[in-house]
Design a protein around this motif. Structure first.
Motif: not given
Length: 407
Positions: A102-103, A117-118, A313, A355, A357, A378
């Motif tokens: 998941q984000k 998230a993105d 993660r 992953g 961020r 994305a």
């Protein structure tokens, strides 16, 4: 007949790609079947749980200290249905798999929220020290100027540090560190620069003073070695980065940097320390983790962390990645820090893909471009992009060529 393995496996992405031809229920079933991984379990599994997992098509293997389970979400759900009383055990496996896919959730930093998230967010380094190994600033005005430039280049955070952790530099007293850090924080706040302020410290008293001056986040490179630090962060409602460290800051002991399984040890350490922070009152959504590249590691271990970075993660926290111009890269290439921009960007790309961020870097503009380019692939980002009609610097952009009609 031609067969191919789809890169897109999430239910939403599958539904978008195939539109009305793929019913939503089928998209979810495909995603559950495709969401497979090898899950390492620290401890034994009961016999009926193993049997249920194998009966659902999963693979269960004994690997000494750990059990390894190869399963999809669909297989875990089937095993849970077969052995309802073992639901809690199977839920642990499912949660690890879910968190890995998941984000990450937004990171709460006092009154600010960092959406990770993105797109990976960039944290610029502002060293207000006389002895940091690369790019330090001298004085409050220089710290403000550097922060303003980094913010303009796209940094979402700056990390202000008043103590170098290199083993050739001495440890300084908390009072001296406060005198370096707090005036810089106050000046950045007073300048009204729209950036979150992180403080690179492991000392509770320094953290308290910096947070009182307006900082938002404490970046603790010691993994909560000061027992009072988490409580201070909680009192201010601030964010906290918990980093893995083997050994001590400002000391180097390569003979002690031996790992039987580096990622298993790092994950276990970070799990225990984040639980400690939460018990002290730090909000779960205010915590990020950092595997601590180069801290208590030799280059071979750092490279292994890069290879297996995605295993972090499963802890469910946003991950900070800090490799910018570090000596393990310099030792791999046998080059000084000033010549390590390209390999530093390469490691950042590896981190983002796995992953990471938050990227703690010296070279903000280049890293922001890297992060934005990777985020642009994305589907939801592609649809929202503002695309220039022509590449700047070309004759077409200058109006010297007729543009082709849009297709």
């Amino acid at each position: 007949m031609i067969a191919r393995s789809l890169v897109t496996r999430a239910a939403d992405s599958l539904a978008e790609r195939y539109g009305g031809a793929l019913p939503p229920g089928d998209a979810r079933a495909l995603a559950a079947a495709a969401d497979a991984a090898v899950i390492a379990v620290d401890g034994p599994l009961a016999g009926d749980v193993r049997a249920a997992l194998r009966g659902a098509g999963a693979v269960v293997c004994d690997a000494g200290r750990e059990m390894l389970v190869g399963a999809s979400v669909a297989q875990l759900d089937a095993a849970r249905a077969a052995v309802p009383h073992a639901g809690a055990t199977i839920d642990v496996l499912r949660a690890a798999l879910r968190r890995s896919a998941q984000k990450p959730s937004p990171l709460r930093l006092r009154a600010r929220t960092l959406d990770v998230a993105d797109e990976a967010r960039v944290m610029g380094i502002v060293n207000v020290t006389p002895d940091s190994f690369y790019e330090r600033v001298s004085g409050v005005d220089a710290a403000v100027a550097k922060t303003r430039a980094m913010s303009a280049a796209g940094a979402s955070l700056v990390d202000v540090g008043g103590q170098s952790y290199a083993h050739w530099n001495p440890r300084i007293a908390a009072a001296e560190e406060r005198d370096r850090v707090v005036p810089a924080v106050q000046a950045i706040v007073d300048a009204g620069i729209d950036v979150a302020i992180s403080i690179d410290t492991f000392k509770a008293s320094v953290a308290d003073a910096a947070l009182a001056a307006g900082a938002h986040l404490i970046n603790d490179c010691s993994g909560l070695s000061d027992p009072d630090l988490a409580g201070v962060v909680a009192t201010h409602g601030a964010g906290l980065v918990v980093m893995h460290l083997k050994g001590e800051l400002n000391k180097r002991d390569p003979q002690a940097y031996v790992y039987e399984d580096a990622l298993a040890e790092i994950v276990a350490f970070l799990h225990e320390r984040t639980e400690r922070a939460i018990a002290a009152g730090v909000a779960r959504d205010a915590i990020a983790i950092d595997p601590g590249l180069e801290f208590g590691k030799e280059p071979q271990t750092d490279l292994e962390i890069l290879e297996r970075f995605g295993e972090l993660r499963a802890l469910g926290f946003p991950i900070l990645f800090a490799s910018s111009r570090k000596s393990f890269i310099g030792r791999v290439f046998d080059r000084p820090a000033k010549e390590l921009l390209v390999p530093s960007l390469a490691t950042a790309a590896i981190g983002i893909s796995a992953g990471a961020r938050i990227l703690r870097v010296h070279d903000v503009e280049e890293t922001v471009q890297l992060a934005r380019m990777m985020a642009a692939t994305a589907p939801e980002r592609r649809r929202a992009l503002a695309i220039a009609p022509a590449m700047p610097g070309t004759p077409e952009a200058a109006g010297n060529l007729e543009r082709s009609p849009a297709v």
